[in-house]
Design a protein around this motif. Sequence first.
Motif, PDB file in Angstrom:
ATOM      1  N   MET A   1      14.650 -68.365   5.579  1.00 23.11           N
ATOM      2  CA  MET A   1      15.671 -67.776   6.446  1.00 23.11           C
ATOM      3  C   MET A   1      16.729 -67.048   5.623  1.00 23.11           C
ATOM      4  O   MET A   1      17.158 -67.531   4.578  1.00 23.11           O
ATOM      5  N   LYS A   2      17.132 -65.893   6.120  1.00 21.82           N
ATOM      6  CA  LYS A   2      18.238 -65.179   5.495  1.00 21.82           C
ATOM      7  C   LYS A   2      19.555 -65.818   5.945  1.00 21.82           C
ATOM      8  O   LYS A   2      19.666 -66.295   7.072  1.00 21.82           O
ATOM      9  N   LYS A   3      20.529 -65.791   5.040  1.00 22.80           N
ATOM     10  CA  LYS A   3      21.771 -66.512   5.306  1.00 22.80           C
ATOM     11  C   LYS A   3      22.939 -65.542   5.434  1.00 22.80           C
ATOM     12  O   LYS A   3      23.179 -64.724   4.552  1.00 22.80           O
ATOM     13  N   LEU A   4      23.664 -65.676   6.544  1.00 22.63           N
ATOM     14  CA  LEU A   4      24.827 -64.848   6.828  1.00 22.63           C
ATOM     15  C   LEU A   4      26.078 -65.717   6.764  1.00 22.63           C
ATOM     16  O   LEU A   4      26.221 -66.672   7.530  1.00 22.63           O
ATOM     17  N   ILE A   5      26.964 -65.387   5.828  1.00 22.45           N
ATOM     18  CA  ILE A   5      28.238 -66.088   5.688  1.00 22.45           C
ATOM     19  C   ILE A   5      29.314 -65.211   6.311  1.00 22.45           C
ATOM     20  O   ILE A   5      29.611 -64.122   5.807  1.00 22.45           O
ATOM     21  N   ILE A   6      29.883 -65.662   7.417  1.00 27.85           N
ATOM     22  CA  ILE A   6      30.995 -64.944   8.040  1.00 27.85           C
ATOM     23  C   ILE A   6      32.266 -65.673   7.637  1.00 27.85           C
ATOM     24  O   ILE A   6      32.536 -66.785   8.092  1.00 27.85           O
ATOM     25  N   ASN A   7      33.032 -65.051   6.744  1.00 28.27           N
ATOM     26  CA  ASN A   7      34.160 -65.726   6.097  1.00 28.27           C
ATOM     27  C   ASN A   7      35.498 -65.136   6.539  1.00 28.27           C
ATOM     28  O   ASN A   7      35.723 -63.928   6.423  1.00 28.27           O
ATOM     29  N   ALA A   8      36.386 -65.996   6.997  1.00 29.47           N
ATOM     30  CA  ALA A   8      37.737 -65.590   7.384  1.00 29.47           C
ATOM     31  C   ALA A   8      38.696 -65.814   6.223  1.00 29.47           C
ATOM     32  O   ALA A   8      38.872 -66.936   5.757  1.00 29.47           O
ATOM     33  N   ASP A   9      39.317 -64.738   5.775  1.00 28.60           N
ATOM     34  CA  ASP A   9      40.366 -64.852   4.771  1.00 28.60           C
ATOM     35  C   ASP A   9      41.663 -65.351   5.422  1.00 28.60           C
ATOM     36  O   ASP A   9      41.814 -65.340   6.643  1.00 28.60           O
ATOM     37  N   ASP A  10      42.600 -65.785   4.579  1.00 30.21           N
ATOM     38  CA  ASP A  10      43.993 -66.084   4.964  1.00 30.21           C
ATOM     39  C   ASP A  10      44.183 -67.418   5.673  1.00 30.21           C
ATOM     40  O   ASP A  10      45.223 -67.643   6.303  1.00 30.21           O
ATOM     41  N   PHE A  11      43.247 -68.350   5.561  1.00 30.28           N
ATOM     42  CA  PHE A  11      43.425 -69.692   6.115  1.00 30.28           C
ATOM     43  C   PHE A  11      44.585 -70.352   5.366  1.00 30.28           C
ATOM     44  O   PHE A  11      44.557 -70.477   4.148  1.00 30.28           O
ATOM     45  N   GLY A  12      45.611 -70.733   6.105  1.00 27.13           N
ATOM     46  CA  GLY A  12      46.807 -71.284   5.487  1.00 27.13           C
ATOM     47  C   GLY A  12      47.996 -70.357   5.528  1.00 27.13           C
ATOM     48  O   GLY A  12      49.113 -70.756   5.200  1.00 27.13           O
ATOM     49  N   TYR A  13      47.787 -69.109   5.937  1.00 24.16           N
ATOM     50  CA  TYR A  13      48.893 -68.154   6.006  1.00 24.16           C
ATOM     51  C   TYR A  13      49.971 -68.645   6.970  1.00 24.16           C
ATOM     52  O   TYR A  13      51.160 -68.650   6.649  1.00 24.16           O
ATOM     53  N   SER A  14      49.551 -69.062   8.166  1.00 23.45           N
ATOM     54  CA  SER A  14      50.486 -69.571   9.171  1.00 23.45           C
ATOM     55  C   SER A  14      49.706 -70.391  10.182  1.00 23.45           C
ATOM     56  O   SER A  14      48.472 -70.349  10.231  1.00 23.45           O
ATOM     57  N   ARG A  15      50.413 -71.114  11.023  1.00 26.83           N
ATOM     58  CA  ARG A  15      49.751 -71.935  12.043  1.00 26.83           C
ATOM     59  C   ARG A  15      48.941 -71.063  13.008  1.00 26.83           C
ATOM     60  O   ARG A  15      47.848 -71.437  13.426  1.00 26.83           O
ATOM     61  N   ALA A  16      49.466 -69.890  13.359  1.00 22.98           N
ATOM     62  CA  ALA A  16      48.754 -69.012  14.288  1.00 22.98           C
ATOM     63  C   ALA A  16      47.443 -68.524  13.691  1.00 22.98           C
ATOM     64  O   ALA A  16      46.405 -68.512  14.368  1.00 22.98           O
ATOM     65  N   ILE A  17      47.480 -68.129  12.436  1.00 18.73           N
ATOM     66  CA  ILE A  17      46.246 -67.718  11.763  1.00 18.73           C
ATOM     67  C   ILE A  17      45.274 -68.891  11.700  1.00 18.73           C
ATOM     68  O   ILE A  17      44.069 -68.740  11.966  1.00 18.73           O
TER      69      ILE A  17
ATOM     70  N   SER B   1      22.132 -53.382  13.051  1.00 12.58           N
ATOM     71  CA  SER B   1      23.200 -53.413  12.052  1.00 12.58           C
ATOM     72  C   SER B   1      23.069 -54.638  11.150  1.00 12.58           C
ATOM     73  O   SER B   1      23.267 -54.545   9.929  1.00 12.58           O
ATOM     74  N   ILE B   2      22.721 -55.777  11.731  1.00 12.33           N
ATOM     75  CA  ILE B   2      22.523 -56.974  10.918  1.00 12.33           C
ATOM     76  C   ILE B   2      21.322 -56.798   9.995  1.00 12.33           C
ATOM     77  O   ILE B   2      21.368 -57.146   8.812  1.00 12.33           O
ATOM     78  N   ALA B   3      20.254 -56.227  10.521  1.00  7.32           N
ATOM     79  CA  ALA B   3      19.068 -55.977   9.685  1.00  7.32           C
ATOM     80  C   ALA B   3      19.403 -55.043   8.528  1.00  7.32           C
ATOM     81  O   ALA B   3      18.937 -55.245   7.400  1.00  7.32           O
ATOM     82  N   ASN B   4      20.228 -54.038   8.772  1.00  6.71           N
ATOM     83  CA  ASN B   4      20.623 -53.109   7.709  1.00  6.71           C
ATOM     84  C   ASN B   4      21.449 -53.810   6.634  1.00  6.71           C
ATOM     85  O   ASN B   4      21.313 -53.500   5.441  1.00  6.71           O
ATOM     86  N   ALA B   5      22.288 -54.751   7.051  1.00  9.29           N
ATOM     87  CA  ALA B   5      23.096 -55.495   6.083  1.00  9.29           C
ATOM     88  C   ALA B   5      22.207 -56.320   5.154  1.00  9.29           C
ATOM     89  O   ALA B   5      22.550 -56.542   3.988  1.00  9.29           O
ATOM     90  N   PHE B   6      21.082 -56.782   5.667  1.00  6.75           N
ATOM     91  CA  PHE B   6      20.178 -57.616   4.877  1.00  6.75           C
ATOM     92  C   PHE B   6      19.085 -56.816   4.171  1.00  6.75           C
ATOM     93  O   PHE B   6      18.172 -57.405   3.600  1.00  6.75           O
ATOM     94  N   LYS B   7      19.182 -55.505   4.193  1.00  2.00           N
ATOM     95  CA  LYS B   7      18.222 -54.704   3.463  1.00  2.00           C
ATOM     96  C   LYS B   7      18.326 -55.018   1.972  1.00  2.00           C
ATOM     97  O   LYS B   7      19.379 -54.899   1.374  1.00  2.00           O
ATOM     98  N   ASP B   8      17.248 -55.497   1.395  1.00  2.00           N
ATOM     99  CA  ASP B   8      17.210 -55.887  -0.024  1.00  2.00           C
ATOM    100  C   ASP B   8      18.167 -57.038  -0.337  1.00  2.00           C
ATOM    101  O   ASP B   8      18.658 -57.155  -1.465  1.00  2.00           O
ATOM    102  N   ALA B   9      18.450 -57.895   0.641  1.00  2.00           N
ATOM    103  CA  ALA B   9      19.348 -59.031   0.415  1.00  2.00           C
ATOM    104  C   ALA B   9      18.891 -60.231   1.236  1.00  2.00           C
ATOM    105  O   ALA B   9      18.433 -60.083   2.376  1.00  2.00           O
ATOM    106  N   ASP B  10      19.013 -61.399   0.655  1.00  2.00           N
ATOM    107  CA  ASP B  10      18.708 -62.636   1.370  1.00  2.00           C
ATOM    108  C   ASP B  10      19.970 -63.359   1.828  1.00  2.00           C
ATOM    109  O   ASP B  10      19.925 -64.157   2.762  1.00  2.00           O
ATOM    110  N   THR B  11      21.085 -63.103   1.142  1.00  2.00           N
ATOM    111  CA  THR B  11      22.360 -63.709   1.531  1.00  2.00           C
ATOM    112  C   THR B  11      23.427 -62.627   1.587  1.00  2.00           C
ATOM    113  O   THR B  11      23.554 -61.817   0.665  1.00  2.00           O
ATOM    114  N   VAL B  12      24.171 -62.617   2.682  1.00  2.00           N
ATOM    115  CA  VAL B  12      25.218 -61.619   2.891  1.00  2.00           C
ATOM    116  C   VAL B  12      26.497 -62.326   3.325  1.00  2.00           C
ATOM    117  O   VAL B  12      26.477 -63.173   4.220  1.00  2.00           O
TER     118      VAL B  12
END
Length: 241
Positions: A1-17, A177-188
């Motif tokens: 299986m190809k692996k997609l990491i969806i990462n949110a930056d700025d955890f800890g910036y504020s309570r709302a974030i 679009s997801i398939a294009n992101a994984f072109k020549d890649a197993d982890t994105v």
Amino acid sequence: MKKLIINADDFGYSRAINYGIIDCFQHGVLSSATFMANMPGAEHAADLAKQNPGLGVGVHLVLTCGEPILKDHQTIVDVHGRFRKLSFYESAFNIELAEVYDEWKAQIERFLSFGIKPTHLDSHHHINTYKGIKDVFCRLAEEYQLPVRNNMDLPSHLRHPNRFEYYVEKVLKDEVSIANAFKDADTVEVMCHPGYLDKAVMGGSSYTYPRLDELELLTSNVVKEVLNNCKDVELATFKSL
């Protein structure tokens, strides 16, 4: 299986974030976040991370936002003791790299003091890609044996996803679009900045309303269906590297 990491930056910036990131994890497709140990919302983010152990949490090393953890710096802070703005680094600059190393190590150690194991390292405003700072970043990744964001040329021995994508709206648009992101890649890894807005964000960040757009995207049924239709792609964290 190809692996997609969806990462949110700025955890800890504020309570709302923080609450926005957790909603995207609990009710959406977010799988990972990175933690700003020097910001006022850090302790709150640590509590939420412990309550949501399935969320991968790395360290978002900071050099251009808020105040440092260590108070004896001379070259990486302004006259008020706050970190210099990103614009300082966008032309010729001179800093003591030892200050960067000491400060970033202190940020990692503060993260560890909350009793959370980091999944990876990246940096705020991609400051890890700048002259000399790159070497400090790679040194700390080696010392703590952590994977890193693939946003620059990296030493071959450091673990990282095959590809890094900047625009979450583009990647998650549809199955093609997801398939294009994984072109020549197993982890994105795809970066995002979801969050709700509070006074801290509105007064301190140049990136405000788009955070709400990203939150809406990441919790939408449309995106959930798109990912569900990609049978060879699964959500993952940096632990899978």
